[in-house]
Scaffold this motif. Structure first.
Motif, PDB file in Angstrom:
ATOM      1  N   ARG A   2       5.823  21.778   5.629  1.00 38.94           N
ATOM      2  CA  ARG A   2       6.320  21.237   4.358  1.00 38.94           C
ATOM      3  C   ARG A   2       6.719  19.785   4.518  1.00 38.94           C
ATOM      4  O   ARG A   2       6.480  18.975   3.641  1.00 38.94           O
ATOM      5  CB  ARG A   2       7.491  22.060   3.853  1.00 38.94           C
ATOM      6  N   GLY A   3       7.327  19.467   5.648  1.00 42.83           N
ATOM      7  CA  GLY A   3       7.738  18.093   5.913  1.00 42.83           C
ATOM      8  C   GLY A   3       6.568  17.132   5.977  1.00 42.83           C
ATOM      9  O   GLY A   3       6.729  15.934   5.758  1.00 42.83           O
ATOM     10  N   LEU A   4       5.397  17.654   6.258  1.00 41.87           N
ATOM     11  CA  LEU A   4       4.189  16.832   6.308  1.00 41.87           C
ATOM     12  C   LEU A   4       3.456  16.806   4.976  1.00 41.87           C
ATOM     13  O   LEU A   4       2.404  16.200   4.861  1.00 41.87           O
ATOM     14  CB  LEU A   4       3.253  17.346   7.410  1.00 41.87           C
ATOM     15  N   GLY A   5       4.000  17.512   3.976  1.00 40.52           N
ATOM     16  CA  GLY A   5       3.408  17.486   2.642  1.00 40.52           C
ATOM     17  C   GLY A   5       2.412  18.583   2.340  1.00 40.52           C
ATOM     18  O   GLY A   5       1.715  18.525   1.328  1.00 40.52           O
ATOM     19  N   ALA A   6       2.331  19.594   3.202  1.00 41.36           N
ATOM     20  CA  ALA A   6       1.386  20.689   2.939  1.00 41.36           C
ATOM     21  C   ALA A   6       1.797  21.437   1.679  1.00 41.36           C
ATOM     22  O   ALA A   6       2.965  21.746   1.482  1.00 41.36           O
ATOM     23  CB  ALA A   6       1.348  21.640   4.119  1.00 41.36           C
ATOM     24  N   ARG A   7       0.845  21.710   0.827  1.00 39.43           N
ATOM     25  CA  ARG A   7       1.111  22.486  -0.385  1.00 39.43           C
ATOM     26  C   ARG A   7       1.085  23.975  -0.104  1.00 39.43           C
ATOM     27  O   ARG A   7       1.727  24.756  -0.785  1.00 39.43           O
ATOM     28  CB  ARG A   7       0.083  22.162  -1.458  1.00 39.43           C
ATOM     29  N   ALA A   8       0.299  24.374   0.898  1.00 43.15           N
ATOM     30  CA  ALA A   8       0.190  25.785   1.248  1.00 43.15           C
ATOM     31  C   ALA A   8      -0.125  25.897   2.735  1.00 43.15           C
ATOM     32  O   ALA A   8      -0.795  25.041   3.299  1.00 43.15           O
ATOM     33  CB  ALA A   8      -0.909  26.456   0.442  1.00 43.15           C
ATOM     34  N   VAL A   9       0.373  26.963   3.324  1.00 46.24           N
ATOM     35  CA  VAL A   9       0.050  27.298   4.703  1.00 46.24           C
ATOM     36  C   VAL A   9      -0.370  28.759   4.685  1.00 46.24           C
ATOM     37  O   VAL A   9       0.343  29.608   4.150  1.00 46.24           O
ATOM     38  CB  VAL A   9       1.266  27.096   5.640  1.00 46.24           C
ATOM     39  N   GLU A  10      -1.536  29.044   5.239  1.00 47.03           N
ATOM     40  CA  GLU A  10      -2.058  30.408   5.255  1.00 47.03           C
ATOM     41  C   GLU A  10      -2.407  30.806   6.678  1.00 47.03           C
ATOM     42  O   GLU A  10      -2.681  29.949   7.523  1.00 47.03           O
ATOM     43  CB  GLU A  10      -3.294  30.526   4.371  1.00 47.03           C
ATOM     44  N   THR A  11      -2.405  32.103   6.909  1.00 51.03           N
ATOM     45  CA  THR A  11      -2.848  32.638   8.186  1.00 51.03           C
ATOM     46  C   THR A  11      -3.501  33.990   7.937  1.00 51.03           C
ATOM     47  O   THR A  11      -3.313  34.586   6.868  1.00 51.03           O
ATOM     48  CB  THR A  11      -1.680  32.753   9.195  1.00 51.03           C
ATOM     49  N   VAL A  12      -4.252  34.449   8.892  1.00 56.58           N
ATOM     50  CA  VAL A  12      -4.893  35.757   8.812  1.00 56.58           C
ATOM     51  C   VAL A  12      -4.528  36.519  10.079  1.00 56.58           C
ATOM     52  O   VAL A  12      -4.598  35.975  11.184  1.00 56.58           O
ATOM     53  CB  VAL A  12      -6.432  35.618   8.696  1.00 56.58           C
ATOM     54  N   VAL A  13      -4.107  37.771   9.903  1.00 54.34           N
ATOM     55  CA  VAL A  13      -3.673  38.595  11.018  1.00 54.34           C
ATOM     56  C   VAL A  13      -4.407  39.934  10.938  1.00 54.34           C
ATOM     57  O   VAL A  13      -4.574  40.494   9.850  1.00 54.34           O
ATOM     58  CB  VAL A  13      -2.141  38.826  10.958  1.00 54.34           C
ATOM     59  N   LEU A  14      -4.815  40.433  12.066  1.00 54.73           N
ATOM     60  CA  LEU A  14      -5.414  41.761  12.130  1.00 54.73           C
ATOM     61  C   LEU A  14      -4.375  42.775  11.673  1.00 54.73           C
ATOM     62  O   LEU A  14      -3.230  42.760  12.138  1.00 54.73           O
ATOM     63  CB  LEU A  14      -5.859  42.038  13.564  1.00 54.73           C
ATOM     64  N   ALA A  15      -4.726  43.647  10.739  1.00 51.56           N
ATOM     65  CA  ALA A  15      -3.777  44.600  10.165  1.00 51.56           C
ATOM     66  C   ALA A  15      -3.145  45.495  11.237  1.00 51.56           C
ATOM     67  O   ALA A  15      -1.992  45.898  11.105  1.00 51.56           O
ATOM     68  CB  ALA A  15      -4.458  45.449   9.093  1.00 51.56           C
ATOM     69  N   ALA A  16      -3.871  45.779  12.292  1.00 46.98           N
ATOM     70  CA  ALA A  16      -3.350  46.617  13.366  1.00 46.98           C
ATOM     71  C   ALA A  16      -2.321  45.888  14.238  1.00 46.98           C
ATOM     72  O   ALA A  16      -1.632  46.516  15.040  1.00 46.98           O
ATOM     73  CB  ALA A  16      -4.499  47.115  14.241  1.00 46.98           C
ATOM     74  N   ASN A  17      -2.187  44.591  14.051  1.00 47.98           N
ATOM     75  CA  ASN A  17      -1.257  43.784  14.846  1.00 47.98           C
ATOM     76  C   ASN A  17       0.119  43.775  14.181  1.00 47.98           C
ATOM     77  O   ASN A  17       0.513  42.813  13.530  1.00 47.98           O
ATOM     78  CB  ASN A  17      -1.811  42.364  14.992  1.00 47.98           C
ATOM     79  N   ALA A  18       0.861  44.851  14.357  1.00 52.46           N
ATOM     80  CA  ALA A  18       2.172  44.991  13.719  1.00 52.46           C
ATOM     81  C   ALA A  18       3.125  43.873  14.139  1.00 52.46           C
ATOM     82  O   ALA A  18       3.875  43.348  13.311  1.00 52.46           O
ATOM     83  CB  ALA A  18       2.771  46.355  14.041  1.00 52.46           C
ATOM     84  N   ASP A  19       3.097  43.488  15.405  1.00 53.72           N
ATOM     85  CA  ASP A  19       3.988  42.421  15.867  1.00 53.72           C
ATOM     86  C   ASP A  19       3.638  41.094  15.197  1.00 53.72           C
ATOM     87  O   ASP A  19       4.520  40.331  14.806  1.00 53.72           O
ATOM     88  CB  ASP A  19       3.912  42.256  17.385  1.00 53.72           C
ATOM     89  N   GLY A  20       2.347  40.818  15.052  1.00 52.80           N
ATOM     90  CA  GLY A  20       1.910  39.582  14.395  1.00 52.80           C
ATOM     91  C   GLY A  20       2.307  39.539  12.931  1.00 52.80           C
ATOM     92  O   GLY A  20       2.755  38.507  12.421  1.00 52.80           O
TER      93      GLY A  20
END
Length: 54
Positions: A2-20
């Motif tokens: 946010r400090g760098l001006g990003a409007r959105a940050v997204e990620t993708v995680v394997l559904a089986a990766n409960a810790d992630g």
């Protein structure tokens, strides 16, 4: 980011990766969708950083 001006940050995680998933949610990411790629069986979770409260 946010400090760098990003409007959105997204990620993708394997559904089986409960810790992630737990790690991302603890940092403000919210689930947007789940999907399986064509010809695959693994489910993926698309997450986006929730908007910062004003």
């Amino acid at each position: 980011m946010r400090g760098l001006g990003a409007r959105a940050v997204e990620t993708v995680v394997l559904a089986a990766n409960a810790d992630g998933l737990r790690f991302a949610r603890a940092r403000g990411f919210v689930e947007r969708e789940r999907y399986v790629l064509d010809g695959e069986s693994d489910e993926w979770v698309d997450l986006r950083l929730a908007p910062h409260p004003s």
